[in-house]
Every structure is written in C-alpha cells, then in structure tokens.
Design an enzyme around this catalytic site. Structure first.
Site, short mmCIF file in Angstrom:
data_model
loop_
_atom_site.label_atom_id
_atom_site.label_comp_id
_atom_site.label_asym_id
_atom_site.label_seq_id
_atom_site.Cartn_x
_atom_site.Cartn_y
_atom_site.Cartn_z
CB CYS A 141 -0.92 -0.01 1.21
SG CYS A 141 -1.95 1.46 1.34
CB CYS A 180 -6.27 -0.16 7.42
SG CYS A 180 -6.09 -0.26 5.63
#
Ligand code: ATP
Length: 346
Positions: free
Chosen positions: A91, A188
């Site tokens: 990410c 997340c």
C-alpha cells in the site's frame, strides 16, 4: 522556497499532529483523506473536522478501486497461492505515496507528507529513509520501495517525535480528542484477523477446504482448515495439540498440505528477492555490515547481498533466520540505520 505541502490525513493522532507541526514550520498545508475501503467515511469526517479547526484546506479522494485492485486482491491472491503478503508495504510503496505525489502534482504542490514515524537523510546526493527517533514506532520497514522522485519531496514531521510527545503536543494545543485516540492495530482492512477476512472476501469454491498437517517426514499429524489459513512461522492457533511445540515450516498449495516442524527446522541461511528496489546498489551489493529485516519488529540479521543472473537478489544470511515466508518483504539497512532498499521474498 515554496512552502506548500499535501498531507495524507487519516483522522488519527499522528497525521493530525503532523498537520500542526507542518503549520508550525510555516507550511501551507492541504490535507487529503484517501478512502481506501468501506469505513463509512469516518476517517474523512474526522480529518475534515480537524482541518477545519486548523484552518487548512481538506479534500477526500476515493481510492477504493485502486486499493481493492492493488492491495486487497493482491493480498487474497497471495494467500491463495500459499504465500504471505505484508499489505502495508504494498500500500505505501505502490499506492499511498505515489497517489499523494500525483494528487500534489495536480494541485501544483511540491511537497508531500504523512504522519509516518520515519526520518530522511541525504547522502552523496541521494535520499534515504532513516529510522524514527522513537524506535518503538519506527515504520521505515514499510517504505523500502519508494523511489528518489518521492523521497526527495517527502516531509516527515513525526520522525523526531515519540508517540508520547505527539500526544502531549496535541493536548497542549487543545486537541484532547486527537491526543487520546487509540493507535490503529494491524492491517487497516482486516485489523483483527486475516483469516476471518479471507472467509468473507473469497468465495467458498475458491477456498481449498480441509487438508492435512504433516511432519517433516510426511507423516500425518492431523487435519487443518485449508492452507490459506496458515502462515510460515505460525505456532499459535494451529488447532492441533501435540506434546511438543511445532511451527508451520512449509505450505504446499497443490496438495493442500501444511508441514509442521520444531523451530530449529525453520532456520534458513539464504533467500531470494524479487521486485526489489535499492537506493544505491554500490552501498549494498557485496558490502559487509548490511542488516536485513523481514519483520517489522525485533529482528535484525547480518547478510551479504548479490544480484543473480535472472535479476533477483540473493541474500546470504550470516546469522540464520527462522520463519522466512515467501511473499513477505525484506528490508536492508546499513550500520547507520539508513534504509538501503528491499524486495519481496520468493
Ligand atoms: N486513509 C488515509 N488517507 C490519507 N492518508 C493516510 C490514510 N491512512 C494513512 N495515511 C497516512 O499514512 C500515515 C501512516 O499511516 P498508518 O495507518 O500506518 O499509521 P497510523 O499510526 O495509524 O497514523 P495515524 O495516527 O495518522 O492514523 C498516516 O499518518 C497518514 O499520514
């Protein structure tokens, strides 16, 4: 010098304090909250409220499609091929920082920032990520894939602070809520348990179903829930009770087998990396005093790195290392702690 910066604002303590610190340093801050997955837009609301109080511009950017394609799908596909991925690495390196840079370009803003706990230094004209002052919070491990174009425009206001100092600073500025926010935990989009996420995200016919645990000699030890639910090096949660401690040593996707072994059998003295990125090859290849980390915390092994004919990196581990999981990241550091680069373990 132009003093405008685009800051990634997650609504959490760190990026909120980063916004204040950048303002203190005289920057005109624009905040952006990237909508990465379906969180109901809470992060963006929090960030927008804070931006409003600080008097800075803020916007939301919907990055759900890119996040789904580049991070979530990659993550599930890797598990389905029996490999283990560190999603935060992917990410940060492929999505978050490059996207911040693009959004900044579109607005004519030269600097980009986050609340990451890292610093950067310049050596011989090249920028390196350096560990944060707060060793417990250091996030350098996740940033080995960033290129010079990004590194040179990064501002890292949290690098010199400890988390306790960041909280105290927010409280002292009257932002009590920011000061008291909980730290985010884990990945997340699946904060608690990736296995529950896989069950939700992958259609049942793609999951392999029950398979067998074997010992190193191929003898049957018990049944498992399917190889994607196990990670090399895993000890807890195996659901098997033997009269000795065993760890996942190997995952065989084709046969849906998981090999369990004592820790001593998990040590490796070499590994190969693909998709690597190095700041300056001459400071790594063939050099002594290079440290490799394959875990975010509490591990640092000496190694010697060379390039193979098929353009992989070969890492000879001078101190043998246990639980080297295919798909995870390896990051290299020099004796001073500068991040030299990294790659994905084959
Ligand atoms: N959804 C998002 N949109 C924009 N920036 C983000 C987002 N998520 C994270 N970031 C940026 O990346 C940084 C590191 O994020 P990470 O989730 O690893 O750390 P964190 O300690 O939870 O940070 P924070 O306390 O700011 O939430 C954040 O400080 C923020 O600047």
């Amino acid at each position: 010098m132009e003093k405008r910066v685009l800051l990634g604002m997650s609504g959490g303590t760190d990026s909120s304090v980063a916004a204040m610190k950048l303002q203190d340093a005289g920057y005109e801050v624009t905040g952006v909250t990237l909508r990465l997955h379906d969180d109901g837009g809470r992060d963006a609301e929090e960030a927008a409220r804070l931006a409003d109080r600080l008097g800075i511009e803020h916007f939301e950017y919907d990055a759900r499609k890119a996040f789904e394609a580049q991070v979530v799908r990659y993550f599930t596909e890797e598990y389905l091929t029996g490999r283990t991925l560190v999603p935060c690495t992917v990410c940060n390196n492929r999505l978050k920082w490059p996207l911040l840079a693009r959004l900044a370009d579109e607005r004519g803003i030269s600097c980009i920032a986050t609340g990451h706990y890292v610093r950067k230094v310049c050596r011989d004209g090249r920028w390196y990520i350096a560990p944060a002052a707060d060793a417990d919070k250091d996030q350098s491990f996740f940033l080995w894939g960033l290129k010079q174009g990004i590194l040179k425009r990064m501002l890292l206001p949290m690098g010199e602070l400890t988390k306790a100092e960041a909280r105290a600073y927010a409280a002292c500025r009257g932002f009590q809520r920011v000061a008291e926010k909980k730290d985010s935990l884990g990945v997340c989009f699946c904060p608690m348990d990736y296995r529950a996420f896989l069950r939700r995200a992958v259609s049942p016919e793609l999951l392999p179903g029950k398979g067998v645990f074997l010992d190193e000699n191929g003898a049957f030890l018990g049944w498992h829930e399917g190889y994607p639910f196990y990670t090399v090096g895993q000890r807890r949660g195996l659901g098997i009770h033997l009269n000795r401690a065993v760890y996942v040593k190997e995952i065989c996707r084709e046969r849906n087998e998981v090999v369990l072994a004592p820790l001593a059998s998990l040590y490796r003295t070499e590994m190969w990396l693909k998709d690597w990125n190095l700041v300056d090859e001459t400071r790594l290849l063939g050099c002594g005093a290079v440290i490799v980390k394959i875990r975010y915390r509490k591990q640092a092994n000496r190694c010697l790195v060379s390039r193979t004919d098929d353009d992989r990196l070969h890492v000879r581990l001078l101190d043998p290392l246990e639980a080297v999981a295919s798909g995870q990241a390896a990051a290299f550091y020099d004796a001073e702690g500068l991040l030299l680069g990294g790659g994905i373990i084959l």
